[in-house]
Enzyme design. Structure first.
Site, mmCIF file in Angstrom:
data_model
loop_
_atom_site.group_PDB
_atom_site.id
_atom_site.type_symbol
_atom_site.label_atom_id
_atom_site.label_comp_id
_atom_site.label_asym_id
_atom_site.label_seq_id
_atom_site.Cartn_x
_atom_site.Cartn_y
_atom_site.Cartn_z
ATOM 1 C CG MET A 63 -8.083 4.667 7.831
ATOM 2 S SD MET A 63 -7.891 6.197 8.790
ATOM 3 C CE MET A 63 -9.621 6.579 9.072
ATOM 4 C CG HIS A 110 -2.046 -0.997 1.060
ATOM 5 N ND1 HIS A 110 -1.821 -2.357 1.155
ATOM 6 C CD2 HIS A 110 -3.355 -0.836 0.755
ATOM 7 C CE1 HIS A 110 -2.959 -2.996 0.934
ATOM 8 N NE2 HIS A 110 -3.909 -2.100 0.678
HETATM 9 N N1 GUN Z 1 -6.865 3.412 2.002
HETATM 10 C C1 GUN Z 1 -7.504 3.254 0.839
HETATM 11 N N2 GUN Z 1 -6.636 3.121 -0.140
HETATM 12 C C2 GUN Z 1 -5.413 3.213 0.422
HETATM 13 C C3 GUN Z 1 -4.121 3.167 -0.102
HETATM 14 O O1 GUN Z 1 -3.902 2.996 -1.300
HETATM 15 N N3 GUN Z 1 -3.093 3.327 0.781
HETATM 16 C C4 GUN Z 1 -3.300 3.503 2.114
HETATM 17 N N4 GUN Z 1 -2.239 3.670 2.895
HETATM 18 N N5 GUN Z 1 -4.504 3.523 2.639
HETATM 19 C C5 GUN Z 1 -5.532 3.395 1.767
#
Ligand code: GUN
Length: 168
Positions: free
Chosen positions: A120, A66
């Protein structure tokens, strides 16, 4: 009643490979467990069970896939369409310079403490709510925070699947 044609493995992975960020292995595992034959109602649970039964290294890699919220990839326009849409819906692309700086400090402190990025499900939150959650979660212990990150990742997946149903 509409009869759905069963998807091939390649179609299934193309369609669902991005439900878990940069982690098509989740859709591949779901296919192996009969994902091509389950209805939309069961698919979310099947994908989630593939994550839950993966080993700790795979779970950590999933969290690490992420991007930071308001991070470098966002500034450079290198986010997946899903992530860009989620961050924009929370107004993260419209941070003031002070808010950007706060995200930068928190992203760095969080990575330093836990060794993985803050994740998140932000689609229905404001920047202020996200920053407050960020500060609160930074005080957690690592094992609890890892469980929270995975729970948030399942929620992101649920919202992505829900959004896909609109364009069926
Ligand atoms: N919440 C929804 N999408 C993302 C993402 O791509 N990265 C993070 N850190 N939180 C998210």
């Amino acid at each position: 009643m509409k009869t759905e044609r069963k998807l091939s493995r390649a179609e299934f992975v193309r369609r669902y490979g991005g439900v878990y960020e940069h982690s098509p292995w989740v859709a591949e595992a779901a296919w192996e467990r009969g994902g091509g034959g389950v209805g939309a109602g069961e698919l979310r649970g099947l994908l989630a069970s593939c994550v839950d039964s993966a080993d700790d290294d795979a779970k950590l890699a999933l969290i690490c896939a992420h991007p930071d919220l308001a991070g470098r990839a966002a500034v450079r326009g290198e986010l997946t369409a899903d992530s860009a849409g989620e961050q924009a819906s929370a107004g993260i692309d419209r941070c003031t310079p002070e808010e950007f700086e706060r995200f930068r400090q928190l992203n760095d402190a969080y990575r330093e403490k836990f060794g993985f990025p803050f994740v998140m499900a932000v689609r229905h939150s404001s920047r202020q709510q996200i920053l407050a959650a960020f500060e609160r979660r930074l005080r957690n212990e690592a094992p609890a925070e890892m469980r929270t990150a995975l729970r948030e990742i399942h929620e992101i997946a649920r919202l992505r699947l829900e959004a896909m149903a609109d364009v069926n």
